[in-house]
Design an enzyme around this catalytic site. Structure first.
Site, PDB file in Angstrom:
ATOM      1  CB  SER A 148      15.963   8.633  61.842  1.00  0.00           C
ATOM      2  OG  SER A 148      17.129   9.145  62.498  1.00  0.00           O
ATOM      3  CE1 TYR A 163      14.291  10.806  66.660  1.00  0.00           C
ATOM      4  CE2 TYR A 163      16.060  10.102  66.185  1.00  0.00           C
ATOM      5  CZ  TYR A 163      15.107  11.254  65.582  1.00  0.00           C
ATOM      6  OH  TYR A 163      15.170  11.386  64.257  1.00  0.00           O
ATOM      7  CE  LYS A 167      12.309   9.373  64.161  1.00  0.00           C
ATOM      8  NZ  LYS A 167      10.469   9.875  63.413  1.00  0.00           N
TER       9      LYS A 167
HETATM   10  P1  NDP Z   1      10.908  19.998  63.858  1.00  0.00           P
HETATM   11  O1  NDP Z   1      11.493  19.393  65.667  1.00  0.00           O
HETATM   12  O2  NDP Z   1      11.939  20.494  63.234  1.00  0.00           O
HETATM   13  O3  NDP Z   1       9.866  19.565  63.567  1.00  0.00           O
HETATM   14  C1  NDP Z   1       8.857  18.745  64.610  1.00  0.00           C
HETATM   15  C2  NDP Z   1       7.394  18.731  64.166  1.00  0.00           C
HETATM   16  O4  NDP Z   1       6.807  17.632  64.492  1.00  0.00           O
HETATM   17  C3  NDP Z   1       6.629  20.176  64.137  1.00  0.00           C
HETATM   18  O5  NDP Z   1       6.296  20.267  62.650  1.00  0.00           O
HETATM   19  C4  NDP Z   1       5.739  19.384  65.588  1.00  0.00           C
HETATM   20  O6  NDP Z   1       4.395  20.094  64.941  1.00  0.00           O
HETATM   21  C5  NDP Z   1       5.565  18.965  64.700  1.00  0.00           C
HETATM   22  N1  NDP Z   1       4.835  17.505  66.383  1.00  0.00           N
HETATM   23  C6  NDP Z   1       5.556  17.266  67.299  1.00  0.00           C
HETATM   24  N2  NDP Z   1       4.828  16.488  68.241  1.00  0.00           N
HETATM   25  C7  NDP Z   1       3.827  16.244  67.752  1.00  0.00           C
HETATM   26  C8  NDP Z   1       2.601  15.872  68.246  1.00  0.00           C
HETATM   27  N3  NDP Z   1       2.131  15.434  69.098  1.00  0.00           N
HETATM   28  N4  NDP Z   1       1.343  16.327  66.896  1.00  0.00           N
HETATM   29  C9  NDP Z   1       1.585  16.970  66.042  1.00  0.00           C
HETATM   30  N5  NDP Z   1       2.832  17.096  65.297  1.00  0.00           N
HETATM   31  C10 NDP Z   1       3.630  16.834  66.180  1.00  0.00           C
HETATM   32  O7  NDP Z   1      11.570  18.371  63.687  1.00  0.00           O
HETATM   33  P2  NDP Z   1      12.602  17.877  61.965  1.00  0.00           P
HETATM   34  O8  NDP Z   1      11.969  18.494  60.644  1.00  0.00           O
HETATM   35  O9  NDP Z   1      13.561  18.150  61.693  1.00  0.00           O
HETATM   36  O10 NDP Z   1      11.834  16.377  62.372  1.00  0.00           O
HETATM   37  C11 NDP Z   1      10.259  15.705  61.223  1.00  0.00           C
HETATM   38  C12 NDP Z   1      10.972  14.371  61.303  1.00  0.00           C
HETATM   39  O11 NDP Z   1      12.073  14.212  61.232  1.00  0.00           O
HETATM   40  C13 NDP Z   1      11.144  13.734  63.378  1.00  0.00           C
HETATM   41  O12 NDP Z   1      10.039  12.551  62.916  1.00  0.00           O
HETATM   42  C14 NDP Z   1      12.123  13.565  62.768  1.00  0.00           C
HETATM   43  O13 NDP Z   1      12.305  12.389  63.900  1.00  0.00           O
HETATM   44  C15 NDP Z   1      12.976  13.380  61.800  1.00  0.00           C
HETATM   45  N6  NDP Z   1      14.230  13.777  61.385  1.00  0.00           N
HETATM   46  C16 NDP Z   1      14.368  14.621  61.758  1.00  0.00           C
HETATM   47  C17 NDP Z   1      16.152  14.348  61.452  1.00  0.00           C
HETATM   48  C18 NDP Z   1      17.072  15.970  61.378  1.00  0.00           C
HETATM   49  O14 NDP Z   1      18.396  16.086  61.217  1.00  0.00           O
HETATM   50  N7  NDP Z   1      16.059  17.222  61.280  1.00  0.00           N
HETATM   51  C19 NDP Z   1      16.728  13.218  60.918  1.00  0.00           C
HETATM   52  C20 NDP Z   1      16.077  12.446  60.932  1.00  0.00           C
HETATM   53  C21 NDP Z   1      14.523  12.280  60.760  1.00  0.00           C
HETATM   54  P3  NDP Z   1       4.245  21.535  65.948  1.00  0.00           P
HETATM   55  O15 NDP Z   1       5.175  23.022  65.301  1.00  0.00           O
HETATM   56  O16 NDP Z   1       3.119  22.427  66.449  1.00  0.00           O
HETATM   57  O17 NDP Z   1       4.926  21.901  67.316  1.00  0.00           O
END
Ligand code: NDP
Length: 255
Positions: A148, A163, A167
């Site tokens: 991030s 967080y 990161k």
């Molecule tokens: P979402 O909240 O939309 O999705 C999170 C995802 O992570 C889901 O697919 C979830 O699966 C999975 N997940 C969470 N915990 C676990 C676990 N213990 N084991 C396996 N899978 C897990 O997140 P985003 O798409 O927004 O974010 C994706 C990545 O991008 C993250 O690492 C986030 O920090 C990073 N990011 C996001 C930003 C944003 O603005 N959105 C900005 C910068 C970075 P399930 O549905 O099964 O729980």
């Protein structure tokens, strides 16, 4: 070979953690579109299977859903084994699974901190450890961590020290792993998005306006805007790129 040909991943196998929704889903779609077999590895089995089936139907790619909690070492090992059983190899790993807890330090429990670090940082380590064994035994591969911009700057107005720490940890992890595994033909890079509209982020208009005022472009990204970078970093087009972090944030960190 044309420039676009260099982005193709035909017949290669990519694991995307959290590939069922948000940024991970868009990355899984992107890998499938350029010819890879895609493994969707997330906690919720039903949405993982639905995503894998939809990706296959939309792109014609081979897909597999493996219910995986990245905080569970046995789960991760079994997911890598299932991938090898199905496709014979792991060529690309995208450590995308991530969580965020919005709470001030004063209110944040140590267990909440530990959970964030366990998913976002230790989860990436677990997946790299097991997928890396397969890559090392074969002909190398790529590991891309969805870090991030929060690795480099504070976010405002939300409270999320765990967080930020998780990161920032992915930055050191990436640098060292790229160095240690270069000899095995494994490239390791990070993607550092700014604000992308998914379930993960705050949606109230006042907060969005605060963020927007810090950006050079006026709109937030969609998950689909991150996928091309993930495809690039995994592909032969990026064969000379390793140990890098690529910020993709609409200019947020410029100011
Ligand atoms: P979402 O909240 O939309 O999705 C999170 C995802 O992570 C889901 O697919 C979830 O699966 C999975 N997940 C969470 N915990 C676990 C676990 N213990 N084991 C396996 N899978 C897990 O997140 P985003 O798409 O927004 O974010 C994706 C990545 O991008 C993250 O690492 C986030 O920090 C990073 N990011 C996001 C930003 C944003 O603005 N959105 C900005 C910068 C970075 P399930 O549905 O099964 O729980």
């Amino acid at each position: 070979m044309t420039v676009l040909d260099r982005f193709r991943l035909d017949g290669e196998t990519a694991v995307v953690t959290g590939g069922n929704r948000g940024i991970g889903r868009a990355i899984a779609d992107g890998f499938a579109e350029v010819g890879a077999n895609v493994v969707v590895a997330n906690r919720d089995g039903e949405s993982g299977r639905t995503a894998a089936e939809a990706i296959a139907a939309e792109t014609g790619a081979e897909t597999l859903a493996v219910e995986t909690d990245v905080t569970d070492t046995d789960d991760v090992a079994a997911m890598v084994e299932a991938t090898v059983d199905e496709f014979g190899d792991v060529d690309h790993l995208v450590n995308n699974a991530g969580i965020v807890h919005h709470s001030a330090v004063e209110d944040k429990s140590v267990s909440e901190w530990a959970e964030t670090v366990d998913v976002n940082l230790t989860g990436a380590y677990r997946c790299a450890k097991y997928a890396g064994e397969v890559m090392k035994a074969g002909d190398g591969g790529t590991i891309t961590n969805v870090s991030s911009m929060s690795a480099f700057v504070a976010n405002y107005p939300q409270h999320q020290v765990d967080y930020q720490a998780s990161k920032a940890g992915l930055e050191g992890f990436k640098t060292q792993l790229a160095s240690e595994w270069a000899e095995h033909g494994i490239r390791v890079n990070n993607i550092n998005p700014g604000y992308v509209i998914t379930d993960n982020i705050v949606h109230d208009e006042e907060t969005l306006e605060t963020w927007r005022s810090e950006m050079l472009v006026e709109e937030f990204a969609a998950p689909e805007d991150i996928a091309p970078l993930a495809v690039y970093l995994a592909s032969e087009a990026a064969w000379y790129v390793t140990g890098e972090s690529v910020v993709i944030d609409g200019g947020y960190t410029v100011r």
